[in-house]
Design a protein around this motif. Structure first.
Motif, PDB file in Angstrom:
ATOM      1  N   ALA A 141       0.867  -1.145  -0.066  1.00  0.00           N
ATOM      2  CA  ALA A 141       0.145   0.060  -0.049  1.00  0.00           C
ATOM      3  C   ALA A 141       0.745   1.265   0.097  1.00  0.00           C
ATOM      4  N   ARG A 142       1.795   1.145   0.596  1.00  0.00           N
ATOM      5  CA  ARG A 142       2.841   2.390   0.849  1.00  0.00           C
ATOM      6  C   ARG A 142       3.459   2.618  -0.485  1.00  0.00           C
ATOM      7  N   LEU A 143       3.990   1.603  -1.257  1.00  0.00           N
ATOM      8  CA  LEU A 143       4.634   1.516  -2.697  1.00  0.00           C
ATOM      9  C   LEU A 143       3.477   2.367  -3.601  1.00  0.00           C
ATOM     10  N   GLN A 144       2.256   1.922  -3.443  1.00  0.00           N
ATOM     11  CA  GLN A 144       1.224   2.417  -4.303  1.00  0.00           C
ATOM     12  C   GLN A 144       0.881   3.790  -4.052  1.00  0.00           C
ATOM     13  N   LEU A 145       1.027   4.171  -3.014  1.00  0.00           N
ATOM     14  CA  LEU A 145       0.851   5.628  -2.600  1.00  0.00           C
ATOM     15  C   LEU A 145       1.768   6.419  -3.142  1.00  0.00           C
ATOM     16  N   ASN A 146       2.940   5.996  -3.317  1.00  0.00           N
ATOM     17  CA  ASN A 146       4.352   6.725  -3.775  1.00  0.00           C
ATOM     18  C   ASN A 146       4.268   6.477  -5.501  1.00  0.00           C
ATOM     19  N   GLY A 147       3.198   5.884  -5.902  1.00  0.00           N
ATOM     20  CA  GLY A 147       3.009   5.591  -7.366  1.00  0.00           C
ATOM     21  C   GLY A 147       3.903   4.376  -8.037  1.00  0.00           C
ATOM     22  N   ILE A 148       4.601   3.646  -7.188  1.00  0.00           N
ATOM     23  CA  ILE A 148       5.231   2.336  -7.472  1.00  0.00           C
ATOM     24  C   ILE A 148       4.244   1.117  -7.375  1.00  0.00           C
ATOM     25  N   GLU A 149       4.008   0.548  -8.567  1.00  0.00           N
ATOM     26  CA  GLU A 149       3.242  -0.587  -8.998  1.00  0.00           C
ATOM     27  C   GLU A 149       4.073  -1.659  -8.797  1.00  0.00           C
ATOM     28  N   PRO A 150       4.178  -2.671  -7.962  1.00  0.00           N
ATOM     29  CA  PRO A 150       5.218  -3.740  -7.821  1.00  0.00           C
ATOM     30  C   PRO A 150       4.647  -4.787  -9.036  1.00  0.00           C
ATOM     31  N   TYR A 151       5.586  -5.730  -9.011  1.00  0.00           N
ATOM     32  CA  TYR A 151       5.325  -7.162  -9.831  1.00  0.00           C
ATOM     33  C   TYR A 151       5.136  -8.074  -8.761  1.00  0.00           C
ATOM     34  N   PHE A 152       4.172  -8.770  -8.964  1.00  0.00           N
ATOM     35  CA  PHE A 152       3.936 -10.242  -8.141  1.00  0.00           C
ATOM     36  C   PHE A 152       4.453 -11.291  -8.953  1.00  0.00           C
ATOM     37  N   ILE A 153       5.271 -12.129  -8.451  1.00  0.00           N
ATOM     38  CA  ILE A 153       6.186 -13.249  -9.384  1.00  0.00           C
ATOM     39  C   ILE A 153       6.054 -14.458  -8.328  1.00  0.00           C
ATOM     40  N   THR A 154       5.441 -15.481  -8.846  1.00  0.00           N
ATOM     41  CA  THR A 154       5.327 -16.673  -7.890  1.00  0.00           C
ATOM     42  C   THR A 154       5.639 -17.979  -8.725  1.00  0.00           C
TER      43      THR A 154
END
Length: 256
Positions: free
Chosen positions: A31-44
């Motif tokens: 949530a903190r990343l996305q508030l800062n405009g960073i969309e993470p990758y989810f890799i599984t």
């Protein structure tokens, strides 16, 4: 941590959640990343779910995930099969994720005389399935495994992963499979190609040293180990090749 990354690649099982339970520090971090405009990758490495199913699961934890940023071993395995074995018939041990990914690539799923055997996690696996695939591999089918995780974290603790069944098949056939998931670098390569990132803009984050961290090390990017799943900090500390950063939980990782 002073480095600003453009591609933060987060493992899921044991890093973002354990089975049906989210890891709160991870959800707060995302949530903190996305508030800062960073969309993470989810890799599984987990091939059981489609990307759409994975997106719904993350949403149930309050995590917004863009579909094209969910990278699964099922998707990469199917792409590998269609590229290297076009129009091949494939026999599958696995669940929705790998079956749907193979079908999307136009590969024929069969129960007899396959050119390729693909093995992913299958919680309905039984002796008959294993025996059928064993015979196909012995008769010359190419053996491919989505991943080699011996265990994965559930809400109840560590349970057998796909790699445990892969080891069984190796023993029964004398054949080592082609492994697609981490610690191989295929998923990280795909992310780099999709986003046009340089390697110093990428970081691999995970709980499992033997898959997540080694994948990042092999690919030549920074790595972050969190002690929320498979590998303890003491075990990581004894490794010759250490992660770039090591934290007990995401609370200790400050993004700036």
């Amino acid at each position: 941590m002073k480095h600003t990354y453009k591609a933060i690649c987060l493992d899921l099982d044991g890093t973002v959640y354990r089975g049906t339970e989210p890891i709160q520090e991870a959800t707060d971090f995302i949530a903190r990343l996305q508030l800062n405009g960073i969309e993470p990758y989810f890799i599984t490495n987990n091939s059981s779910m489609t990307r759409e199913q994975q997106q719904v699961k993350l949403q149930s934890f309050g995590i917004r995930a863009q579909l094209d940023r969910i990278i699964t071993s099922a998707v990469v395995t199917a792409t590998y099969c269609s590229t290297n074995f076009p129009n091949a018939s494939v026999q599958v041990i696995g669940e929705d994720g790998i079956k749907e990914a193979l079908a999307r690539e136009g590969l024929t799923i069969t129960e007899e005389n396959p050119a390729v055997v693909v093995m992913g996690i299958d919680r309905g696996v039984n002796y008959a399935k294993l025996a059928t695939d064993c015979i196909a591999i012995r008769e010359g089918a190419t053996f491919i495994a989505t991943n080699a995780d011996l265990v994965f974290p559930s809400e109840k603790g560590l349970v057998p992963g796909n790699g445990s069944f892969v080891k069984l098949m190796e023993s029964a056939t004398g054949v080592q499979p082609i492994i697609i998931g981490k610690p191989e670098t295929s998923m990280l390569e795909l992310i780099q190609q999709q986003g046009g990132y340089s390697k110093d803009e990428m970081v691999m984050v995970g709980d499992n040293y033997d898959t997540d961290i080694l994948a990042g090390i092999r690919f030549g990017i920074d790595t972050v180990h969190v002690e929320t799943g498979v590998t303890s900090q003491s075990v990581v500390a004894a490794k010759l090749q250490k992660p770039t950063y090591q934290y007990k939980t995401f609370k200790e990782w400050m993004i700036n």
